[in-house]
Write a protein that holds these residues in place. Structure first.
Motif, mmCIF file in Angstrom:
data_model
loop_
_atom_site.group_PDB
_atom_site.id
_atom_site.type_symbol
_atom_site.label_atom_id
_atom_site.label_comp_id
_atom_site.label_asym_id
_atom_site.label_seq_id
_atom_site.Cartn_x
_atom_site.Cartn_y
_atom_site.Cartn_z
ATOM 1 N N GLU A 323 10.920 6.189 9.439
ATOM 2 C CA GLU A 323 10.664 5.737 10.303
ATOM 3 C C GLU A 323 10.936 4.377 10.230
ATOM 4 O O GLU A 323 10.383 3.836 9.305
ATOM 5 C CB GLU A 323 9.902 5.922 10.579
ATOM 6 C CG GLU A 323 9.094 4.865 11.857
ATOM 7 C CD GLU A 323 9.282 4.570 12.870
ATOM 8 O OE1 GLU A 323 10.204 6.137 13.563
ATOM 9 O OE2 GLU A 323 9.549 3.205 13.142
ATOM 10 N N SER A 324 11.403 3.010 10.866
ATOM 11 C CA SER A 324 11.313 1.658 10.194
ATOM 12 C C SER A 324 10.253 0.641 10.196
ATOM 13 O O SER A 324 10.178 0.164 9.906
ATOM 14 C CB SER A 324 12.087 0.951 11.107
ATOM 15 O OG SER A 324 12.044 1.213 12.743
ATOM 16 N N ASP A 325 9.731 1.300 11.606
ATOM 17 C CA ASP A 325 8.500 0.586 11.794
ATOM 18 C C ASP A 325 7.260 1.107 11.224
ATOM 19 O O ASP A 325 6.609 1.552 11.052
ATOM 20 C CB ASP A 325 7.609 0.454 13.150
ATOM 21 C CG ASP A 325 6.876 -0.151 13.615
ATOM 22 O OD1 ASP A 325 6.799 -1.552 14.069
ATOM 23 O OD2 ASP A 325 5.670 0.354 13.393
ATOM 24 N N GLU A 326 6.714 -0.087 9.966
ATOM 25 C CA GLU A 326 5.835 0.663 9.218
ATOM 26 C C GLU A 326 4.562 1.036 9.553
ATOM 27 O O GLU A 326 3.699 2.188 9.025
ATOM 28 C CB GLU A 326 5.361 -0.993 8.320
ATOM 29 C CG GLU A 326 4.458 0.020 7.091
ATOM 30 C CD GLU A 326 4.863 -2.069 6.206
ATOM 31 O OE1 GLU A 326 5.315 -3.032 6.688
ATOM 32 O OE2 GLU A 326 3.696 -2.158 5.261
ATOM 33 N N ASN A 327 3.794 0.356 10.737
ATOM 34 C CA ASN A 327 2.632 1.135 11.021
ATOM 35 C C ASN A 327 2.969 2.344 11.832
ATOM 36 O O ASN A 327 1.777 3.304 11.609
ATOM 37 C CB ASN A 327 1.769 -0.351 12.489
ATOM 38 C CG ASN A 327 2.047 -1.334 11.803
ATOM 39 O OD1 ASN A 327 1.408 -2.396 10.777
ATOM 40 N ND2 ASN A 327 1.681 -1.915 12.843
ATOM 41 N N THR A 328 3.732 3.004 12.166
ATOM 42 C CA THR A 328 4.290 3.902 12.922
ATOM 43 C C THR A 328 3.981 4.952 11.196
ATOM 44 O O THR A 328 3.819 5.754 11.847
ATOM 45 C CB THR A 328 5.522 3.832 13.415
ATOM 46 O OG1 THR A 328 4.962 2.639 14.401
ATOM 47 C CG2 THR A 328 6.061 5.080 14.342
ATOM 48 N N THR A 329 5.050 4.294 10.031
ATOM 49 C CA THR A 329 5.261 5.635 9.677
ATOM 50 C C THR A 329 2.996 5.748 8.806
ATOM 51 O O THR A 329 3.453 6.859 7.911
ATOM 52 C CB THR A 329 5.967 4.814 8.190
ATOM 53 O OG1 THR A 329 7.040 4.423 8.423
ATOM 54 C CG2 THR A 329 6.129 5.894 6.874
ATOM 55 N N ASP A 330 2.902 4.255 8.315
ATOM 56 C CA ASP A 330 1.600 4.798 8.268
ATOM 57 C C ASP A 330 0.277 6.149 8.964
ATOM 58 O O ASP A 330 0.052 6.793 8.496
ATOM 59 C CB ASP A 330 0.472 3.263 8.035
ATOM 60 C CG ASP A 330 1.085 2.266 7.503
ATOM 61 O OD1 ASP A 330 1.746 2.764 6.423
ATOM 62 O OD2 ASP A 330 0.650 1.602 7.283
ATOM 63 N N THR A 344 6.781 10.142 3.585
ATOM 64 C CA THR A 344 6.974 9.631 4.546
ATOM 65 C C THR A 344 7.377 8.219 4.089
ATOM 66 O O THR A 344 7.312 7.327 3.330
ATOM 67 C CB THR A 344 5.859 8.985 5.861
ATOM 68 O OG1 THR A 344 4.671 8.444 4.880
ATOM 69 C CG2 THR A 344 5.183 10.549 6.616
ATOM 70 N N THR A 346 8.991 4.904 5.083
ATOM 71 C CA THR A 346 9.736 3.153 6.192
ATOM 72 C C THR A 346 11.413 2.726 5.492
ATOM 73 O O THR A 346 11.021 1.916 4.058
ATOM 74 C CB THR A 346 8.381 1.670 5.705
ATOM 75 O OG1 THR A 346 7.526 2.098 6.274
ATOM 76 C CG2 THR A 346 9.189 0.812 6.901
#
Ligand SMILES: C[S@@+](CC[C@H](N)C(=O)[O-])C[C@H]1O[C@@H](n2cnc3c(N)ncnc32)[C@H](O)[C@@H]1O
Length: 447
Positions: A323-330, A344, A346
Motif C-alpha cells: 500500500e502506498s500510504d504510510e499511515n494506512t500501512t501502519d 505489510t 509501504t
C-alpha cells in the motif's frame, strides 16, 4: 419506440432553435450561456460514465439523465470535441418504460441541469434495469478491449432490493462553496448544490451531515458512520487540510476489527466489506493456492482483502500487503498483527514489483510463480507498467477487484496478451442509483 426521421435542433425557450454546422469546432468555450443549443434526440445505448449515446447529424452526443429508448430534449453543454458533444436532458419527450421518479428530488430532471445534485445519475431508472445497463457497459468493454464475451449478471448487495437501492452509503463527502453553502457538487461540475436529504446515505450519515448549515470557509466535509455506529465529521479547508490529527475509527467485518483513519479508504457500501471478502475468498482456485508461496495483496489499504485470504486459508498463509500510504500501512500492520504469515509494505505497487523483478533470488522467483495475487487498484486500474511487471513475475493466479470495469477490461486485454486467461468474473452492484459497479475476476496462467 417510434423514432423521428431526424433530430431537430432547437433554441431554448422559443420556437426557433439554434443549431451548428456538423463538425464545426467552437473552441474551448461551452455553448454560449445565453444561446444554448437544444436538440431533440433519440437515445440509443448506454456509455461508460453514467451517460447515454444519441446522434445528431452523424456526431455522437453523450446525454445525461435519460436512458436507451427515450426521446428527450437535451441542452448541449460541451462542444469542444469534433467527434462528440455532451448534453443534459431538460425534458423527457417519450419516456422509457424503465423510467421512475428519481430517488433523490435534488437530482431530478425537473431541476435545471446546473442545480441537479451529482452522485445519483441512475436514480431515475428502475433498479433491475440499472443492473442491465451496467451489464451492457461491462459486456461491451470486455468484448472491445479484452476480446472476452461476458454473460454474467450484475448481482445486488444483500438488502438493497428490499430498500429500493437507497440507504447504503456509510460515508459521504460534502462540499462547501465560497459563500459557505454545503452540499454535493452538481453532476460534472464544481458547483455546490445545497440539499435537504441524502437518500443514498444510511440514516445515521444523513442525520450527522450538516445539511442546511453555513460554513465560514470553503472546503469539504467527510461524514462517516462505522459499522459499530461511531460517527465522525471531518472538515477540511480548500487546500485539503483537516486542521487536526486524523481520527482513528474501527470497522467490523465478521470477527475482525479494522482500525483506519476516519478519512482513509474504506468500502463505501455498508455491506461491501463482507460481500467483497466472500467474493475474493470464492474467486481463489484452491488447487492453485499455496499458503507457503509468495502471495500478494496489492493496493492493500488497511488489509481487508489480505485478511480475507488469511481467514480462508489459515494462519500459516504467507501474504504481503502493499500500500502506498504510510499511515494506512501502519494500520494494516496492526490489523493483521495476530497473523504470523502477514507482512505489510509501504510502497507504490509498480516500484515494489519492479524491485521484485530485478532483485529477487531464484527461490523468491519460484515462490512468486507459485503465488496468488489479489489486486484492488484505484479507479484508474493497475495500468500497463504494473500489468507487465506482474505478468513477468508470472504468479499462478490473480484475483482482480475492480471498481471501474473499463479500466479492468483494458488491463485484462494486456494480461491475456501476456499469458493469462479469465477463469471467472462476478459483477456486484455495490453502488445502486449510480453508474458504478464492482467486479471480482479470477485469472489463471494459461500454461
Ligand atoms: C480501491 S482501494 C483498496 C483498498 C483495500 N483493498 C480495501 O478493499 O479496503 C486502493 C488502495 O490503493 C492505494 N493505492 C493507490 N495507488 C497505489 C499505488 N500506485 N501503489 C500502492 N497503493 C496504491 C490507495 O491508497 C488505496 O488504499
Amino acid at each position: 419506440m417510434p423514432r423521428s426521421p431526424r433530430p431537430r435542433p432547437q433554441r431554448s425557450g422559443g420556437g426557433h432553435r439554434r443549431t451548428q454546422a456538423p463538425g464545426r469546432r467552437t473552441g474551448s468555450a461551452p455553448a454560449a450561456e445565453h444561446d444554448p443549443i437544444e436538440l431533440e434526440l433519440d437515445v440509443a445505448s448506454v456509455a461508460h460514465g453514467g451517460v447515454f449515446v444519441a446522434r445528431h447529424e452523424g456526431r455522437v452526443v453523450f446525454v445525461s439523465d435519460t436512458m436507451p429508448g427515450e426521446r428527450v430534449l437535451a441542452r448541449v453543454s460541451d462542444t469542444r470535441h469534433d467527434r462528440f458533444w455532451r448534453a443534459e436532458t431538460v425534458r423527457v419527450l417519450q419516456p422509457s418504460e424503465h423510467r421512475r421518479e428519481h430517488v433523490w428530488s435534488a437530482a431530478s430532471v425537473e431541476r435545471d441541469p446546473a442545480e441537479r445534485a451529482g452522485g445519483a445519475e441512475f436514480g431515475h431508472i428502475e433498479l433491475g434495469h440499472q443492473r442491465t445497463l451496467k451489464h451492457d457497459v461491462i459486456a461491451d468493454a470486455l468484448h472491445r478491449m479484452a476480446g472476452v464475451e461476458d454473460t454474467s449478471v450484475v448481482e445486488p448487495a444483500p438488502g438493497d432490493d428490499e430498500r429500493g437501492g437507497i440507504r447504503w452509503r456509510s460515508r459521504v463527502r460534502l462540499q462547501v462553496d465560497d459563500a459557505g453553502a454545503i452540499g454535493p457538487f452538481a453532476a460534472r461540475s464544481h458547483r455546490v448544490v445545497p440539499v435537504d436529504d441524502l437518500p443514498l446515505a444510511i440514516d445515521a450519515v444523513e442525520r450527522a451531515a450538516p445539511l442546511g448549515e453555513q460554513q465560514t470557509r470553503s472546503g469539504s466535509i467527510d461524514v462517516t458512520v462505522t459499522s459499530e455506529g461511531f460517527v465522525s465529521v471531518t472538515r477540511r479547508d480548500a487546500d485539503g487540510q483537516a486542521g487536526r490529527r486524523p481520527l482513528v475509527i474501527h470497522e467490523r467485518v465478521g470477527d475482525r476489527r479494522f482500525a483506519l483513519e476516519a478519512t482513509g479508504f474504506w468500502q463505501v457500501h455498508r455491506k461491501a466489506p463482507e460481500v467483497l471478502t466472500a467474493a475474493v475468498q470464492g474467486a481463489v482456485d484452491d488447487s492453485l493456492f499455496d499458503p507457503r508461496a509468495f502471495n500478494l495483496d496489492l493496493y492493500g489499504g488497511v488489509g481487508l482483502l489480505a485478511a480475507a485470504i488469511g481467514d480462508r486459508f489459515g494462519p500459516t498463509t504467507r501474504i504481503t500487503s502493499v500500500e502506498s500510504d504510510e499511515n494506512t500501512t501502519d494500520h494494516a500492520a496492526a490489523n493483521l498483527a495476530d497473523w504470523i504469515g502477514a507482512q505489510t509494505v509501504t510502497a507504490r505497487v509498480e516500484h515494489y514489483l519492479r524491485d521484485l523483478a530485478t532483485r529477487s533470488s531464484a527461490g523468491e522467483r519460484a515462490r512468486l510463480r507459485a503465488g496468488t495475487v489479489v489486486l484492488d487498484p484505484p479507479r484508474s486500474g493497475a495500468g500497463r507498467e504494473t500489468v507487465e511487471l506482474l505478468a513477468g513475475l508470472a504468479p499462478a493466479q490473480l484475483v482482480y477487484v475492480a471498481c471501474d470495469p473499463v479500466a479492468f477490461a483494458r488491463d485484462l486485454g494486456w494480461l491475456r496478451e501476456r499469458g493469462y486467461e479469465l477463469a471467472g468474473a462476478r459483477a456486484l452492484d455495490l453502488f445502486p442509483h449510480t453508474h458504478h459497479v464492482e467486479m471480482v475476476a479470477s485469472l489463471v496462467r494459461a500454461d
